[in-house]
Write a protein that holds these residues in place. Structure first.
Motif, short mmCIF file in Angstrom:
data_model
loop_
_atom_site.label_atom_id
_atom_site.label_comp_id
_atom_site.label_asym_id
_atom_site.label_seq_id
_atom_site.Cartn_x
_atom_site.Cartn_y
_atom_site.Cartn_z
N THR A 1 -10.05 95.52 110.98
CA THR A 1 -8.68 95.44 110.48
C THR A 1 -7.66 95.80 111.56
O THR A 1 -6.53 95.30 111.54
CB THR A 1 -8.49 96.35 109.26
N ASP B 1 -9.03 94.48 101.17
CA ASP B 1 -8.43 95.40 102.14
C ASP B 1 -7.67 94.65 103.22
O ASP B 1 -6.57 95.06 103.64
CB ASP B 1 -9.52 96.27 102.78
N GLU C 1 -4.28 93.47 102.13
CA GLU C 1 -3.29 94.55 102.18
C GLU C 1 -2.80 94.78 103.61
O GLU C 1 -1.61 95.06 103.83
CB GLU C 1 -3.89 95.83 101.60
#
Length: 477
Positions: free
Chosen positions: A150, A19, A22
């Motif tokens: 993130t 993740d 990305e």
């Protein structure tokens, strides 16, 4: 410039960060879109997935991609990653990628400008991750970021991308002091090698020798080959041959796949030493075999291929096979013009000048030598600069213009002394003795010939000593 090529960011991470990978790619795309029209700097993200299938150890091909990258983002979270089969003891592919980035960061000629390491929050990260972070923190060897999630990764990377715009068009080499999990001091070995080579270039040959010898003790095939090059220039061919054999032994022991640019370079270096001691037929056979270790479609190996073609062409010259010599030298030049590396193109021009001298095409030889000298004027001095000056003097001597050859010879002598190239110094001394003799200046010719004789004796170069003695015996002719 609107059509400028993007700067490459190599993205290194273990498999538990899919993740986050990305997020990095999306963040870079957003940055490019946001800065369009405001900055000429754009980025592209590359990683292991850009490497095609190879018969070599896969990590070697990944490392070559790193060598072509300008920046690196390395991320760790919970897992350390899988063991890459590294002969240097790296215990994960990401660790090897990170340390490869640090190595590239210290090399002035390589594009790597910065390495950004991020440690993502995790309740129980692997012990190796904890150890790496603690080492970075305690040694203050490299900057890293602690990242909570993130969202924070996106924000901090965006700031980093803006910072990198300032670094994009220049590079300052940085040497990192950090130990991998194996405990083998690969960064110190590489840094000693770079330091030794630079000291030699700056005229500090003795200090350079010490650093290169220590690098060879600590390091791998690359460090042994660097030390061998120094010893060969110093006239110690036995020592240079032994050092190339150490490199080959390490490769055979697993330091690199046999079919690789590093292995080809090691065998070619040993073949080049055979050429220098008069075993030209043996050298030709080994050089042709070294070429079979390279994939012709491998862009990274093309520079090594060209260096082997150089050695092969010069070996063919020694046995008077001019057609094969021309083919080898011109093949290397074609590749180098396509790659656009000016220094390597100059090497081909010097080799072509040598070829034309042997073929008695003296004006063509002079043109090649003069073009090389002109191109090299804007670059830091190396052994190649001295070789180009030698060719300029040799051609003018053969053309019956010895006085015009003297400035070339003097520059060659000065350059060879600066970089500690005793073998090149002996050649320049002989050439100056020849030019002064042909100009009717007996005193100067004798002085240079005697210096040449003594230097060759100190290197145990019997042929060089005989050539210098011949000049002394025929000064009055």
């Amino acid at each position: 410039m609107a059509d400028a090529l993007p700067f490459r960011i190599f993205l290194a991470s273990p498999g538990d960060l899919e993740d986050e990978r990305e997020v990095v790619c999306a963040c870079v795309d957003e940055h490019n879109a946001r800065r369009r029209g405001q900055s000429s700097v754009t980025y592209e993200v590359v990683g292991w997935d850009r490497v095609r299938g190879t018969a070599r150890r896969p990590q070697e091909a990944i490392n070559e991609l790193i060598s072509e990258s300008h920046f690196m983002v390395a991320m760790f979270k919970g897992t350390w990653g899988s063991e890459p089969g590294s002969p240097w003891g790296y215990s994960s592919g990401t660790e090897e990628e990170l340390f490869t980035g640090f190595l590239e960061l210290g090399r002035a000629e390589q594009p790597m400008r910065d390495v950004w390491t991020a440690f993502l929050k995790h309740d129980s990260p692997a012990d190796s991750i904890v150890s790496l972070r603690e080492q970075m923190s305690s040694h203050h060897s490299v900057m890293y970021e602690a990242v909570a999630d993130t969202r924070e990764l996106r924000n901090k990377l965006t700031e980093r991308l803006l910072t990198w715009e300032v670094l994009a068009n220049s590079k300052t080499p940085r040497h990192i002091e950090l130990l991998p999990s194996s405990g083998r001091d690969v960064l110190r070995a590489a840094n000693l090698r770079l330091r030794g080579e630079k000291l030699v270039e700056l005229g500090q040959a003795d200090a350079g020798r010490i650093a290169l010898r220590e690098a060879a003790i600590l390091g791998g095939p690359g460090e042994h080959l660097a030390y061998a090059r120094f010893l060969a220039r110093d006239g110690d061919f036995d020592g240079a041959y032994a050092s190339t054999q150490h490199a080959i032994d390490q490769i055979l022991g697993g330091a690199s796949h046999l079919y690789s640019p590093l292995a080809a370079e090691a065998f070619a270096a040993q073949a080049g030493l055979l050429r220098r001691v008069g075993r030209d037929v043996d050298a030709i056979g080994r050089l042709r075999q070294a070429l079979t270790l390279l994939d012709e479609n491998d862009a990274f190996g093309q520079r090594v291929r060209c260096r082997i073609l150089d050695e092969l062409g010069l070996a063919y010259l020694k046995v008077d096979n001019l057609p094969m010599a021309r083919r080898s030298i011109e093949d290397a030049l074609v590749v180098r013009r396509r790659l656009g590396n000016e220094l390597d193109i100059c090497q081909s021009l010097v080799n072509l000048a040598r070829l034309e001298v042997r073929a008695k095409n003296l004006q063509m030889a002079a043109d090649h030598a003069d073009e090389a000298v002109k191109k090299l004027c804007s670059m830091p001095p190396t052994a190649l600069h001295a070789n180009a000056e030698v060719l300029g003097a040799q051609v003018r001597l053969r053309q019956g213009r010895p006085n015009e050859g003297l400035p070339f010879g003097e520059r060659a002598l000065s350059l060879n002394r600066q970089i500690g190239n005793r073998r090149g110094e002996a050649i320049a001394l002989k050439l100056l003795a020849q030019c002064y003799r042909a100009s009717g200046k007996r005193v100067e010719a004798e002085s240079y010939a005697r210096a040449c004789l003594e230097l060759n004796k100190s290197m145990c170069n019997t042929q060089g000593a005989q050539e210098a003695q011949w000049i002394l015996d025929h000064l009055n002719e």
